[in-house]
Enzyme design. Structure first.
Site, mmCIF file in Angstrom:
data_model
loop_
_atom_site.group_PDB
_atom_site.id
_atom_site.type_symbol
_atom_site.label_atom_id
_atom_site.label_comp_id
_atom_site.label_asym_id
_atom_site.label_seq_id
_atom_site.Cartn_x
_atom_site.Cartn_y
_atom_site.Cartn_z
ATOM 1 N N SER A 1 4.684 2.361 -14.641
ATOM 2 C CA SER A 1 4.790 0.971 -14.173
ATOM 3 C C SER A 1 3.397 0.387 -14.158
ATOM 4 C CB SER A 1 5.383 0.945 -12.754
ATOM 5 O OG SER A 1 5.232 -0.325 -12.151
ATOM 6 N N TYR B 1 3.820 2.509 -0.912
ATOM 7 C CA TYR B 1 3.094 3.786 -0.811
ATOM 8 C C TYR B 1 3.707 4.846 -1.714
ATOM 9 C CZ TYR B 1 1.784 8.129 1.743
ATOM 10 O OH TYR B 1 1.362 9.373 2.100
#
Length: 307
Positions: free
Chosen positions: A145, A159
């Site tokens: 990504s 996170y």
């Protein structure tokens, strides 16, 4: 690697979104397809669409389940023949919709990192050894990504998502280097989607373990997912275009396959901050660089590393 009717491809998460876009592009080339997915209804629909174009096998598999992945590989080999293209695409993004204090729980970590990172590793370790043993051209694509290149301040913490996607980028870079050092005709690329028109956000929440989301958060998360999905539909790249882009990158043996320039400024700022934080140059650095180069040139053998 040339992609044609001799190609046998495995695509995890291959029944929806980017995975389906890649599967469609492969089907148009005549490649035989094995679609691995956790959603049986989506697999059935994808198989019905793609079967008129090529041979299609489907397996309902959770990519976190190593035994199930091994069993799927055995069945695929029997149904379609030897696999020479692996697309480790399955992924989830639950964490980006939770503030850090809600995201810090092992159930969320195990779900997001389990699918996004362990699932990629399980896919590689399930299929790559046989590809190496055959010694024929092949390719591995992982899906990371833009969030694997930099942390975006516009998002919630993310996170677990950032951790998993950063790791996939590093995994693929190291995999590609290792394959080159072996002199293998198998190579590797990492797909780096920015904004793509998919339902991944909604599917991530739908399949998430109950312990990963507080009951009181579900409505708020649902609203964020709906807004994110609408934005992706309006502004994101077409998954079919991403599929064709991915195949072109495989054939060009490109390491990185970014779908857009979403991360450009964030990556530049991050790289500049890391370099600025380094201590002043010294004789130590020159000696270390020379030692590292000597160690690399003196070991491993094989052809020069790909960039």
């Amino acid at each position: 690697m040339l992609i044609d009717s001799a190609t046998v491809a495995v695509v995890t998460g291959g029944s929806q979104g980017i995975g389906l876009g890649i599967a469609r592009a492969l089907a148009r080339r005549g490649a035989a397809l094995a679609l691995l997915d956790i959603d049986p209804a989506a697999m059935e629909a994808a198989a019905a669409e793609l079967s008129p174009m090529t041979r299609v096998a489907t397996r309902r598999v959770d990519v976190r389940d190593r035994a199930a992945m091994a069993a799927a590989a055995d069945g695929i080999g029997a149904d379609l023949g030897a696999v020479n293209l692996v697309v480790a695409n399955a992924g989830v993004g639950l964490g980006v919709f939770q503030p850090l204090d809600r995201e810090l729980r092992y159930s969320t970590w195990d779900y997001v990192v389990g699918v996004n990172l362990e699932g990629v590793n399980n896919t590689v370790q399930t299929f790559l050894p046989a590809m190496l043993e055959r010694g024929a051209p092949g390719h591995v694509v992982t899906t990371a990504s833009a969030a694997g290149l930099a942390v975006f301040p516009e998002r919630s913490s993310g996170y677990t998502y950032h951790a998993s996607k950063f790791a996939v980028v590093g995994l693929t870079e190291a995999l590609r280097r290792g394959l080159a050092d072996l002199g293998s005709p198998v190579s590797a690329s990492v797909l780096i989607p920015g904004l793509v028109a998919t339902q991944v956000a909604a599917n991530s929440v739908r399949h998430a373990p109950a312990a990963s989301v507080d009951p009181g958060d579900r409505e708020r998360i649902g609203e964020m997912v709906a807004a994110g999905t609408a934005a992706a539909a309006a502004l994101g790249r077409d998954p079919d275009a991403v599929g064709e882009q991915t195949l072109a990158a495989i054939e060009a043996d490109a390491l990185y396959i970014p779908t857009d320039r979403l991360a450009e400024s964030a990556v530049r700022d991050r790289a500049a901050a890391v370099i600025a934080a380094m201590p002043p140059a010294s004789a130590y650095d020159g000696g270390l660089a020379a030692a590292m180069e000597s160690r690399r040139s003196g070991g491993g053998g094989g052809r020069p590393a790909r960039p």
